[in-house]
Scaffold this active site. Structure first.
Site, PDB file in Angstrom:
ATOM      1  N   ASP A  13      56.163 -66.221 -28.260  1.00 51.92           N
ATOM      2  CA  ASP A  13      54.744 -66.531 -28.021  1.00 51.92           C
ATOM      3  C   ASP A  13      54.484 -67.900 -28.632  1.00 51.92           C
ATOM      4  O   ASP A  13      55.327 -68.448 -29.354  1.00 51.92           O
ATOM      5  CB  ASP A  13      53.854 -65.461 -28.698  1.00 51.92           C
ATOM      6  CG  ASP A  13      52.360 -65.721 -28.478  1.00 51.92           C
ATOM      7  OD1 ASP A  13      51.987 -66.182 -27.387  1.00 51.92           O
ATOM      8  OD2 ASP A  13      51.560 -65.477 -29.414  1.00 51.92           O
ATOM      9  N   SER A  14      53.294 -68.427 -28.369  1.00 57.57           N
ATOM     10  CA  SER A  14      52.928 -69.709 -28.978  1.00 57.57           C
ATOM     11  C   SER A  14      52.687 -69.553 -30.481  1.00 57.57           C
ATOM     12  O   SER A  14      52.665 -70.530 -31.206  1.00 57.57           O
ATOM     13  CB  SER A  14      51.652 -70.222 -28.320  1.00 57.57           C
ATOM     14  OG  SER A  14      50.639 -69.245 -28.446  1.00 57.57           O
ATOM     15  N   GLY A  46      47.216 -72.386 -24.599  1.00 58.34           N
ATOM     16  CA  GLY A  46      46.119 -72.106 -23.665  1.00 58.34           C
ATOM     17  C   GLY A  46      45.514 -73.313 -22.990  1.00 58.34           C
ATOM     18  O   GLY A  46      44.864 -73.185 -21.956  1.00 58.34           O
ATOM     19  N   CYS A  76      53.319 -63.721 -24.126  1.00 59.84           N
ATOM     20  CA  CYS A  76      52.224 -64.684 -24.083  1.00 59.84           C
ATOM     21  C   CYS A  76      51.684 -64.679 -22.655  1.00 59.84           C
ATOM     22  O   CYS A  76      52.427 -64.936 -21.705  1.00 59.84           O
ATOM     23  CB  CYS A  76      52.770 -66.071 -24.443  1.00 59.84           C
ATOM     24  SG  CYS A  76      51.553 -67.381 -24.272  1.00 59.84           S
ATOM     25  N   ASN A  77      50.407 -64.370 -22.522  1.00 58.86           N
ATOM     26  CA  ASN A  77      49.811 -64.341 -21.186  1.00 58.86           C
ATOM     27  C   ASN A  77      49.796 -65.711 -20.548  1.00 58.86           C
ATOM     28  O   ASN A  77      49.934 -65.845 -19.341  1.00 58.86           O
ATOM     29  CB  ASN A  77      48.372 -63.828 -21.280  1.00 58.86           C
ATOM     30  CG  ASN A  77      48.307 -62.336 -21.436  1.00 58.86           C
ATOM     31  OD1 ASN A  77      48.163 -61.614 -20.468  1.00 58.86           O
ATOM     32  ND2 ASN A  77      48.438 -61.861 -22.667  1.00 58.86           N
ATOM     33  N   GLU A 157      43.540 -66.915 -35.325  1.00 60.38           N
ATOM     34  CA  GLU A 157      44.594 -67.566 -36.117  1.00 60.38           C
ATOM     35  C   GLU A 157      44.048 -68.040 -37.469  1.00 60.38           C
ATOM     36  O   GLU A 157      44.781 -68.148 -38.443  1.00 60.38           O
ATOM     37  CB  GLU A 157      45.206 -68.754 -35.351  1.00 60.38           C
ATOM     38  CG  GLU A 157      45.992 -68.377 -34.092  1.00 60.38           C
ATOM     39  CD  GLU A 157      47.477 -68.090 -34.335  1.00 60.38           C
ATOM     40  OE1 GLU A 157      47.978 -68.384 -35.432  1.00 60.38           O
ATOM     41  OE2 GLU A 157      48.132 -67.568 -33.403  1.00 60.38           O
ATOM     42  N   CYS A 189      45.322 -61.740 -23.418  1.00 60.12           N
ATOM     43  CA  CYS A 189      45.912 -62.636 -24.406  1.00 60.12           C
ATOM     44  C   CYS A 189      46.462 -61.762 -25.526  1.00 60.12           C
ATOM     45  O   CYS A 189      45.775 -60.838 -25.988  1.00 60.12           O
ATOM     46  CB  CYS A 189      44.847 -63.589 -24.952  1.00 60.12           C
ATOM     47  SG  CYS A 189      45.448 -64.629 -26.302  1.00 60.12           S
ATOM     48  N   THR A 190      47.685 -62.047 -25.928  1.00 60.58           N
ATOM     49  CA  THR A 190      48.322 -61.153 -26.904  1.00 60.58           C
ATOM     50  C   THR A 190      47.749 -61.304 -28.317  1.00 60.58           C
ATOM     51  O   THR A 190      48.118 -60.555 -29.210  1.00 60.58           O
ATOM     52  CB  THR A 190      49.849 -61.376 -26.924  1.00 60.58           C
ATOM     53  OG1 THR A 190      50.110 -62.770 -27.093  1.00 60.58           O
ATOM     54  CG2 THR A 190      50.481 -60.890 -25.646  1.00 60.58           C
ATOM     55  N   HIS A 191      46.837 -62.247 -28.502  1.00 60.18           N
ATOM     56  CA  HIS A 191      46.158 -62.322 -29.796  1.00 60.18           C
ATOM     57  C   HIS A 191      45.030 -61.288 -29.908  1.00 60.18           C
ATOM     58  O   HIS A 191      44.643 -60.912 -31.004  1.00 60.18           O
ATOM     59  CB  HIS A 191      45.513 -63.702 -29.989  1.00 60.18           C
ATOM     60  CG  HIS A 191      46.464 -64.758 -30.440  1.00 60.18           C
ATOM     61  ND1 HIS A 191      47.443 -65.268 -29.638  1.00 60.18           N
ATOM     62  CD2 HIS A 191      46.580 -65.399 -31.634  1.00 60.18           C
ATOM     63  CE1 HIS A 191      48.117 -66.195 -30.303  1.00 60.18           C
ATOM     64  NE2 HIS A 191      47.618 -66.293 -31.522  1.00 60.18           N
TER      65      HIS A 191
HETATM   66  N1  DGL Z   1      48.936 -65.408 -27.256  1.00 62.75           N
HETATM   67  C1  DGL Z   1      48.864 -66.277 -26.140  1.00 62.75           C
HETATM   68  C2  DGL Z   1      48.482 -65.595 -24.866  1.00 62.75           C
HETATM   69  O1  DGL Z   1      48.731 -64.416 -24.722  1.00 62.75           O
HETATM   70  C3  DGL Z   1      48.152 -67.549 -26.173  1.00 62.75           C
HETATM   71  C4  DGL Z   1      47.533 -68.247 -27.149  1.00 62.75           C
HETATM   72  C5  DGL Z   1      47.597 -69.729 -26.969  1.00 62.75           C
HETATM   73  O2  DGL Z   1      48.593 -70.272 -27.396  1.00 62.75           O
HETATM   74  O3  DGL Z   1      46.671 -70.326 -26.418  1.00 62.75           O
HETATM   75  O4  DGL Z   1      47.960 -66.218 -23.969  1.00 62.75           O
END
Ligand code: DGL
Length: 270
Positions: A13-14, A46, A76-77, A157, A189-191
């Protein structure tokens, strides 16, 4: 494709968001070892260009394949929505590529073909139109409403969860007219699983809020079973790499993974 049954599951992921998926995988498949890479040096993905996202993703894929990973999971989506076609072709001869969108779309669209579905995610994920396109293919009658919610990743974050600031930002986004008729909300989004309960509370628990982590883990288990690739015992220990590291990051990583983990700094971009 020559995936090695005893190889680990590679996840990237990012940042730390993909740890929500890694955590679900460990709960469901405790005998599998994982190698995680969080590209904190380039967070967020993103709002990056597709070229940059593909470049980072390919390099991380090569790194994970160096660990003999049988699966490369883009947790990561943004990656799954913007560069998936090319990334999966790049990966597929060496490991099984998996994204975090297909399993969720299949599950949600099949359950209720007439559903009114909302999607929130990064600008890239929403602007790609990937979720509505995939949902409509399975379930043409579904109505899909998408909203970019770019502040949520930096908010999470930075550790703003379960407080007034995060409640105000969540309220400001989710009160948007676009989402007013939804019965289901996909956290694209995985966050976002970290703020799932806050979101459910905003809707007074009347909207089904779908977190992809467990759904992706369940589908991954079926993929491993049908490919006869289930590991019988994690022989190597889990590794968690990040391309940048601060003490604070170590703390939130533990919240995301729901267990204390040791982040190893590895910056191969230089
Ligand atoms: N966790 C990431 C996702 O699922 C993205 C967050 C990002 O880097 O913008 O999209």
């Amino acid at each position: 494709m020559a995936a090695n049954k005893s190889g680990p599951i590679g996840i990237f992921d990012s940042g730390v968001g993909g740890l929500t998926v890694a955590s679900a995988i460990k709960q469901l498949l405790p005998d599998e070892a994982i190698v995680y890479f969080g590209d904190i040096a380039h967070l967020p993905y993103g709002d990056k260009s597709p070229e940059a996202i593909l470049h980072y993703s390919k390099k991380i894929t090569d790194f994970l394949i160096g660990y003999d990973c049988k699966i490369i999971l883009a947790a990561c989506n943004t990656v799954s929505a913007t560069v998936w076609g090319e990334l999966s072709r790049y990966t597929m001869k060496r490991a099984i590529p998996v994204n975090v969108i297909d399993s969720v779309v299949k599950r949600v669209a099949k359950l209720n073909p007439d559903a009114s579905i909302g999607i929130i995610g990064t600008k890239n994920t929403i602007n790609s139109g990937t979720y509505p396109d995939k949902i409509k293919k399975i379930s043409p009658r579904a109505r899909v409403f998408s909203l970019p919610t770019p502040l949520l990743v930096p908010m999470i974050e930075e550790g703003f969860v379960y407080d007034d600031i995060s409640n105000a930002i969540i309220r400001a986004y989710l009160s948007n007219e676009v989402l007013k008729e939804i019965g289901t909300l996909i956290l694209g989004c995985t966050h976002y699983p970290v703020i799932r309960n806050q979101i459910r509370k905003f809707y007074d628990f009347r909207v089904e809020v779908v977190d992809s982590a467990m759904i992706v883990a369940e589908d991954l288990r079926s993929t491993l079973e049908s490919g006869k690739l289930l590991g019988s015992e994690a022989k190597s220990s889990d590794r968690f790499f990040v391309s940048d590291h601060t003490e604070y990051f170590g703390k939130i990583a533990t919240i995301f993974f729901e267990k204390k983990i040791n982040l190893e700094k590895l910056d191969f971009w230089k």
